[in-house]
Motif scaffolding. Sequence first.
Motif, PDB file in Angstrom:
ATOM      1  N   ASP A   1      31.561  -8.685   8.291  1.00 11.64           N
ATOM      2  CA  ASP A   1      30.536  -9.511   8.838  1.00 11.64           C
ATOM      3  C   ASP A   1      29.722  -8.649   9.977  1.00 11.64           C
ATOM      4  OD1 ASP A   1      29.193 -12.136   9.435  1.00 11.64           O
ATOM      5  OD2 ASP A   1      30.008 -11.826  11.173  1.00 11.64           O
TER       6      ASP A   1
ATOM      7  N   GLN B   1      25.807  -7.343   9.976  1.00 17.42           N
ATOM      8  CA  GLN B   1      24.888  -7.846  11.015  1.00 17.42           C
ATOM      9  C   GLN B   1      24.265  -6.681  11.532  1.00 17.42           C
ATOM     10  OE1 GLN B   1      23.843 -10.786  11.132  1.00 17.42           O
ATOM     11  NE2 GLN B   1      25.607 -11.898   9.877  1.00 17.42           N
TER      12      GLN B   1
ATOM     13  N   ALA C   1      33.250 -10.979   2.847  1.00 12.18           N
ATOM     14  CA  ALA C   1      32.305 -11.088   4.025  1.00 12.18           C
ATOM     15  C   ALA C   1      31.078 -10.719   3.742  1.00 12.18           C
ATOM     16  CB  ALA C   1      33.168 -10.312   5.225  1.00 12.18           C
TER      17      ALA C   1
ATOM     18  N   ASP D   1      27.688 -13.075   3.640  1.00 11.04           N
ATOM     19  CA  ASP D   1      26.325 -12.762   4.530  1.00 11.04           C
ATOM     20  C   ASP D   1      25.181 -12.423   3.884  1.00 11.04           C
ATOM     21  OD1 ASP D   1      27.725 -12.932   6.915  1.00 11.04           O
ATOM     22  OD2 ASP D   1      28.472 -11.000   6.986  1.00 11.04           O
TER      23      ASP D   1
ATOM     24  N   ASN E   1      29.888 -19.505   7.940  1.00  6.37           N
ATOM     25  CA  ASN E   1      29.825 -18.241   8.870  1.00  6.37           C
ATOM     26  C   ASN E   1      31.121 -17.523   8.771  1.00  6.37           C
ATOM     27  OD1 ASN E   1      30.079 -17.026  11.566  1.00  6.37           O
ATOM     28  ND2 ASN E   1      28.130 -17.265  11.526  1.00  6.37           N
ATOM     29  N   ILE E   2      30.981 -16.209   8.338  1.00  7.63           N
ATOM     30  CA  ILE E   2      32.070 -15.460   8.083  1.00  7.63           C
ATOM     31  C   ILE E   2      33.054 -15.140   9.380  1.00  7.63           C
ATOM     32  CG2 ILE E   2      33.095 -13.237   7.594  1.00  7.63           C
ATOM     33  CD1 ILE E   2      32.593 -14.943   5.017  1.00  7.63           C
ATOM     34  N   MET E   3      32.243 -14.882  10.470  1.00  7.22           N
ATOM     35  CA  MET E   3      32.743 -14.608  11.831  1.00  7.22           C
ATOM     36  C   MET E   3      33.715 -15.773  12.206  1.00  7.22           C
ATOM     37  SD  MET E   3      33.396 -12.292  13.963  1.00  7.22           S
ATOM     38  CE  MET E   3      32.041 -10.970  13.890  1.00  7.22           C
TER      39      MET E   3
END
Length: 518
Positions: A154, A158, A397, A401, A420-422
């Motif tokens: 993730d 980002q 992930a 995303d 949301n992966i986080m």
Amino acid sequence: MQVMILDYKLLFPSGSAIAGLVNSFHTPAGAATAKLQIATLLRSLGGSFSWAVFQWFYTGGDGCGFQAFPLFGLEAYKKRFYFDFSPSLVGIGMICPPMVNFSLLLGAVVSSAILWPILQGKRGEWYDADASPSSLRGLNGYKVPMGISLVLGDCLFQLAAVSIRAARGFHHRRQHQQDEDDGGQQSLSYDDRRRIHNFQSEGMPTHVSLAGYAILAGIATVFLPGIFPQIRFYHVAVCYAMAPLLAFCSSYASGLTDWSLGTIYGKLAIFIFGAWVGEASGGAIAGLVAGGVVVVVIGNSSELMHDFKSAYLTLTSPLSMFASQVIGTTLGCILNPLLFLGFQEMAGGADHLGEAGSLYAAPMAMAYRGIADLSVEGIKTLPRHSVMLCVPCFLVALCVDALAAVAAANGWRIKGYVPNIMAMAIPFFVGPTFAIDMCLGSLLVILWRRRNKQAANLLSVVVASGLICGDGLWALPSSLLAIFKVEPPMCMKFLSNYQTEQMRKHLILAAAARRRTS
């Protein structure tokens, strides 16, 4: 800093709660609104504090109290699916976006309800059946690497997205970019424009930040090997080189869920550097030192981002918040060794501090030492197929995303429903318990907004701040009670039918034995 707070608009819940508390005393909406917010805050704070006091009376034993309430049944409780009645976690859930909280719950279901039971069925075949819960030779050898794979996937996505956005902006003409910024600024409210202007006008120049970090890294690189000969200067340099990337990942996670991943990355650093140095050269000590460096750098970055979020919301100078952080860190460098010596004296000497069964057993210290001892044997200490299972986690992930980014860019309806992966990765490390509390916070806000949207928007953050602060205030009295060895008078515990029957038989036998002796 500006990317996370201004571009991504991450909440950093603790920082937002502090800002909400401060702004409630200085609201521009008038005295009536201020009185309403203060009254709501005091009621929320008082209720949270009173509830914490009430719960304490029922915690007189191991596993006692409302924190072990099997709300969904004993089978779910064994998998740690239960509501622990934590006002602070409910308050954090009221601040965090609902999608983040529901992603936490999704990650908890995938990990604790699906993956871990499957892996537990391989106990004795894939991993050591007698391994301790904190050992990387057991089930924890799957939990930590798989969670870290999700986090890294993730955060790398980002980071790449931020880099691409920065590169595009750099190649645009300055005037064209300024026109776009002005047009975006006009769509914001006056308060938001003022906050952005204040936040950007008093930021620290990038070259000053980089120079300061390089100087501190250089000092540590020179002096740490002199204190701990097991670690070399290039090990310390690598720690400080990789720390900014990990700090970005942790700050991003903290902005979403209020959870800092510094300790998780610290464990990863212990494992990597312990294996790098090797057992013959003191790899266990070197790994612990490297882990300490990573934890300190990442922990400070997450805390500082919370401070910057408070500064942004309260129109406070970011430089003053940074200076306060520097002063506090400096004082900590002086006070922490003194506190350590004080605990050492209270524990009866250096030979007893941190030992199992002592007054200050420091269980996490033993867990870290266990990871360091295992790390010197390298990746072979992980259970069978652990590394293989990390690959699909990393790919999942990236794919999720990418789906979220494409949906947001094209305005698809599913953009608000992509997990949301986080947030999903957090339960891999700490279990599902807190996810239920935070989802309850989101549900309360959703129901409140359906009933009275204006009141919910005005007071939800105030109520959340009171819940968090009231629960935190109980920490000081409870610590004093523990120091003076004041135990709770009662124990409330929930047992299965089998355990209840066994206890009943035990009490009958004990009563019969007393009658015979009398």
